[in-house]
Design a protein around this motif. Sequence first.
Motif, PDB file in Angstrom:
ATOM      1  N   VAL A   1       0.847  -1.203   0.000  1.00  0.00           N
ATOM      2  CA  VAL A   1       0.000   0.000   0.000  1.00  0.00           C
ATOM      3  C   VAL A   1       0.880   1.249   0.000  1.00  0.00           C
ATOM      4  N   GLY A   2       1.978   1.197   0.749  1.00  0.00           N
ATOM      5  CA  GLY A   2       2.913   2.331   0.767  1.00  0.00           C
ATOM      6  C   GLY A   2       3.534   2.572  -0.603  1.00  0.00           C
TER       7      GLY A   2
ATOM      8  N   GLY B   1      -2.639   9.478   1.698  1.00  0.00           N
ATOM      9  CA  GLY B   1      -3.572   8.587   2.406  1.00  0.00           C
ATOM     10  C   GLY B   1      -3.073   7.147   2.388  1.00  0.00           C
ATOM     11  N   PHE B   2      -2.703   6.674   1.193  1.00  0.00           N
ATOM     12  CA  PHE B   2      -2.172   5.303   1.071  1.00  0.00           C
ATOM     13  C   PHE B   2      -0.886   5.162   1.876  1.00  0.00           C
TER      14      PHE B   2
ATOM     15  N   LEU C   1       2.132   1.834  -3.439  1.00  0.00           N
ATOM     16  CA  LEU C   1       1.055   2.425  -4.252  1.00  0.00           C
ATOM     17  C   LEU C   1       0.961   3.934  -3.974  1.00  0.00           C
ATOM     18  N   GLY C   2       1.071   4.281  -2.684  1.00  0.00           N
ATOM     19  CA  GLY C   2       1.045   5.700  -2.302  1.00  0.00           C
ATOM     20  C   GLY C   2       2.198   6.468  -2.932  1.00  0.00           C
TER      21      GLY C   2
ATOM     22  N   LEU D   1      -1.799   4.804   5.536  1.00  0.00           N
ATOM     23  CA  LEU D   1      -2.398   3.477   5.758  1.00  0.00           C
ATOM     24  C   LEU D   1      -1.314   2.407   5.715  1.00  0.00           C
ATOM     25  N   GLY D   2      -0.413   2.536   4.737  1.00  0.00           N
ATOM     26  CA  GLY D   2       0.679   1.580   4.619  1.00  0.00           C
ATOM     27  C   GLY D   2       1.552   1.575   5.856  1.00  0.00           C
TER      28      GLY D   2
ATOM     29  N   LEU E   1      -4.410  11.101  -2.402  1.00  0.00           N
ATOM     30  CA  LEU E   1      -4.513   9.632  -2.367  1.00  0.00           C
ATOM     31  C   LEU E   1      -3.178   9.025  -1.962  1.00  0.00           C
ATOM     32  N   GLY E   2      -2.097   9.560  -2.492  1.00  0.00           N
ATOM     33  CA  GLY E   2      -0.766   9.051  -2.173  1.00  0.00           C
ATOM     34  C   GLY E   2      -0.457   9.175  -0.688  1.00  0.00           C
TER      35      GLY E   2
END
Lengths: 254, 209
Positions: free
Chosen positions: B98-99, B128-129, B101-102, B132-133, B125-126
Amino acid sequence: MTSDTQLIIEESDLYELYSLLADATDAAATGVPTVHGDGTLVPTADGLVALDARDGSRRWVADVAATLPAVADGTVVAGREETVALDAASGDREWSASTRAEFHPVVADGTVFLGTYSQLVGLGLGDGRERWAVDRGGGRTFSAPVVTPETVYTVERPGEAGDATFALDRDGDGAPEPRWCSYVGEGAVTAAAGGHAFALQAGTTDRRLVAFTERFGEATWGYTAASRSTPPAVLDGGVVTVTHRGTVAAVGGA
Amino acid sequence: MWTPSDRVFGGLTTIGGLCTLVATLPARWLGPRPTDSYVFDPPRFSALWFERTVVPAVAVAAALLILAGLLALFRRDRERMARWQRWFAVVAVVGVAVGALGTMFVVSAGPGGVADPTATLNVLLGVGFGLLGLLLALPGLLAWGAGHLRSGRRRLGAALAGGPVVTLAVLVVNVSAGVSFEGVGGLPIALPVALAVGVVGYDLWDGSA
């Protein structure tokens, strides 16, 4: 005005110039005069008037509205609602283009540079045809450019945001490509020399003269006058400006 | 079908660690970096060119190579891990993915950052990801590393658990204690991560499982 055609007029000469104008025409001056060879071009309420610099006699008058005419290669370029080219010797109209400059036209290397409501436009000096246009979208007004051999400087005025000084790479006969831009507040690039562009930054109470490097737009120095100052002139490698209170300030140079 | 060996993944993971360092090098070390104006097309090999062209590509490469290394480590060790450790390892790998992807979302926004709505959305979004990551990867890596420490594989365990802990500690010192890293950019934060990734890469290369 190109970087190498800055003109400094002594106050006594200025009085003489307006005296000559008063002798030659009754019409009031409506713009800034331009000196060309042994003549002077003066925008007036009657049109653009060409005077002989020696005796002030009127050579010709053309029905053209102008603020600051540009002269190069025997052609005078001026205009408000349309852009008009006149023969500098006779005042005969050579061509006209519907492109309307928001400010005065600038001529360099066979190209007429116009800052318009939405574009920076380049017209051929010989025929008035559009050679290129820089359009950054969104109805951004471009100020009258300052042109050097390598760079075109202009100020982009988006309307909804602050002004930005732009330096664009001159690419032969093609459209100039943006090299750098910098926020300058409500101001304008007014001169360029020695690898620097000089912009007037408007503050709430004063105006600051800022020097940007040609290559990367680094602000190397600034000068703040106690009162508002006029656009600078480049003289002997230095920058000279005059405040509205009459103080003359020279930065750098010989 | 040819499957890359752990040695190959070990080498790639070590390169990922180096990429992490390169991506956080202060651009000013490579030359003057104009700050008063936005330069549209900086000259090749200048500090701005490095920052705009090299750093984004290297940052994405680092994220993907680190993810590949952790996946390879999980594939190699999954049979020998306790059930709880395996689940935490899965959480860590998902967090790193996820990181990554961010990172790609932030990089896709380009040098203008938040100049237009799409770029702004990509940056949001980056970020946020990325958060979350971080939330997933941090506990996942800690537990994954703790499991290895308990089973006596101290080097790998210290790298998996210690890398995130030291990085977090540096961040806390930076933010709460006001210690400035001016002049060295993101290196103090990236260095523990790069070292930990290097150790994981060496472990995969060495095949000491």
